[in-house]
Design an enzyme around this catalytic site. Sequence first.
Site, short mmCIF file in Angstrom:
data_model
loop_
_atom_site.label_atom_id
_atom_site.label_comp_id
_atom_site.label_asym_id
_atom_site.label_seq_id
_atom_site.Cartn_x
_atom_site.Cartn_y
_atom_site.Cartn_z
N HIS A 1 8.08 -20.08 24.44
CA HIS A 1 7.29 -19.72 25.62
C HIS A 1 8.26 -19.23 26.69
CE1 HIS A 1 4.84 -20.57 29.24
NE2 HIS A 1 3.79 -20.61 28.46
N ASP B 1 11.18 -27.90 23.87
CA ASP B 1 9.93 -27.75 24.60
C ASP B 1 8.84 -28.44 23.80
OD1 ASP B 1 7.85 -24.81 25.46
OD2 ASP B 1 7.52 -26.96 25.69
N GLN C 1 3.25 -28.29 23.63
CA GLN C 1 2.08 -28.23 22.73
C GLN C 1 2.07 -29.37 21.73
OE1 GLN C 1 -0.45 -26.33 23.12
NE2 GLN C 1 0.41 -25.01 24.71
N LYS D 1 -1.35 -30.93 29.59
CA LYS D 1 -1.65 -30.55 28.22
C LYS D 1 -1.84 -31.78 27.34
CE LYS D 1 0.64 -26.08 28.54
NZ LYS D 1 -0.22 -24.96 28.85
N CYS E 1 2.20 -15.77 27.18
CA CYS E 1 3.56 -16.00 27.71
C CYS E 1 4.61 -15.97 26.61
CB CYS E 1 3.65 -17.32 28.47
SG CYS E 1 2.59 -17.36 29.91
#
Lengths: 401, 124
Positions: free
Chosen positions: A116, A193, A196, A219, A358
Amino acid sequence: MATDNRSSYPLITNHPELSYWDSAATTPAPRPVIEALRIWAERHNTNINRGHYELATKGTDLFEKTRDHARAWLNAPGDWQIIFTSGVTAALNILGGGLDEQINAGDTIVVTADAHHSLFIPLQQLARRRRANFVIIDVDTQGRLDATAWGEAVARRPKVVGLTHVSNVTGRVHDISLLGTQAQAVGALVLVDGAQAVAHLEVNLSALPIDAYAFSAHKMYGPTGVGVLAVNRRLSDQLTPTQFGGGMIDKVDDLDTTWASLPHGLEAGTPNLWGIAAFDAAITWNEHQLTDQRGQQHQLSAEVIRRLLSIPDLTLYGPTEPNERIPLFTFNLRGLHAHDVGEVLAQNGIAVRAGKHCTQPLHRRWDIPATVRASAGHYTISEDVDRLISAITVAQSTLNG
Amino acid sequence: MDNELYQEQILDRYHQPRHHGSLQHPTKKLEGANRTCGDELTMYVQLAGDTIKEIRFESRACAVCTASADLLIDRLIGQPVALLDELDAADIQNMLGLPLSPIRLKCALLPLETLKLYKPSDKT
């Protein structure tokens, strides 16, 4: 399929006309999270770490308990720091901005092409500032890393490697254990990261060979404006602060300042106190309501994949194996632009995302201008799947004229 | 079922644009993109003096953007290039006659904004 969990989510029940397939963008909050926000504001809201009065002490206590709660949920080892941020983007920028002094000209920084922008750009800009080599590992339309390119990149002994636990486009769950081991073996700092991932997978920082893990509350059924940066000792010793102000200092002379120890040294300003109170409730929600969802998620993914693949002229990106992905489905319809498909889906009450999500570098490598993304959540039921599939068929016939 | 946005004219211009393609030796080649939603346009402008002789376009764009480009070119051929300065968002909305949300208005405006990148002093 799953039990109907919708009643726990006021946003979902307030909008029965909508079939919400955009959890990857943001998740609705369950009632306890909303209540926690209200209770903090009504009963506890004072600034932290300062006041001598009992309400302030109690507020600080609750705040730090949330930090401990996050630590426990992530099973972070004792020498890791849990730093509150405004979200995953801020967390990754703390890393990108804070590693300047560790990167020299000619060093190598590696990132995967499915990163991302919030991970890709901080590392790209770090490489530019420090004249380091910026190496991007290709990712195919199934979401798989180019293994040869990865091996070659690791052989260059990079200083920093940015990994994506779960791609927000392909939905693929990457083997962070394997990749982290290989990267750390050559001395790289491994930054992950997890935006998600956290709502769909168990994250056990004690078992992951990595140096940093970041995610956003919104999220994982929490509020916007809150994130966590978890960093190990080796990395935190090397980070310099890039945000300055109250709460992060020790001594402020006229010409220079010394920093507070971590975590406070990387937490400038008053934190999002209301948000962190709600975040605490979100962690509890994830611990108690969502622990058994992995099996349900596979079922849901299997069903959606099967039905998407039976639509003619539909291309599904990411793995076709349900247990290699989270329930996030990105696709295109042949001859039709994603934006138009998204529009017709919206006309039929389906909330999806259409665009590049993104990830301009990824879409450029695939040479695809845009994709449609449908992502499920705890509240998704089989009726939602029916509505999604039906609307995609309507989009096809409407747009083909 | 009649779709308010995806009317026959829009879909017709989307699937069978009249002015799609490129020019071998254009007076100017202009590129535009809406990066968030993924519309990409390349427009080839051929002038004869100050008059727009021909415009062609290549695109990977949504139906609204593609139809807007095609209809706009209909309007511009044979006109003075100065007309580009006079046209604005309201003209595009009137031309399309569609209910456009702010996001879709961006799609509709991309062709005009791309053409407006042309400056008379530029040479290819």
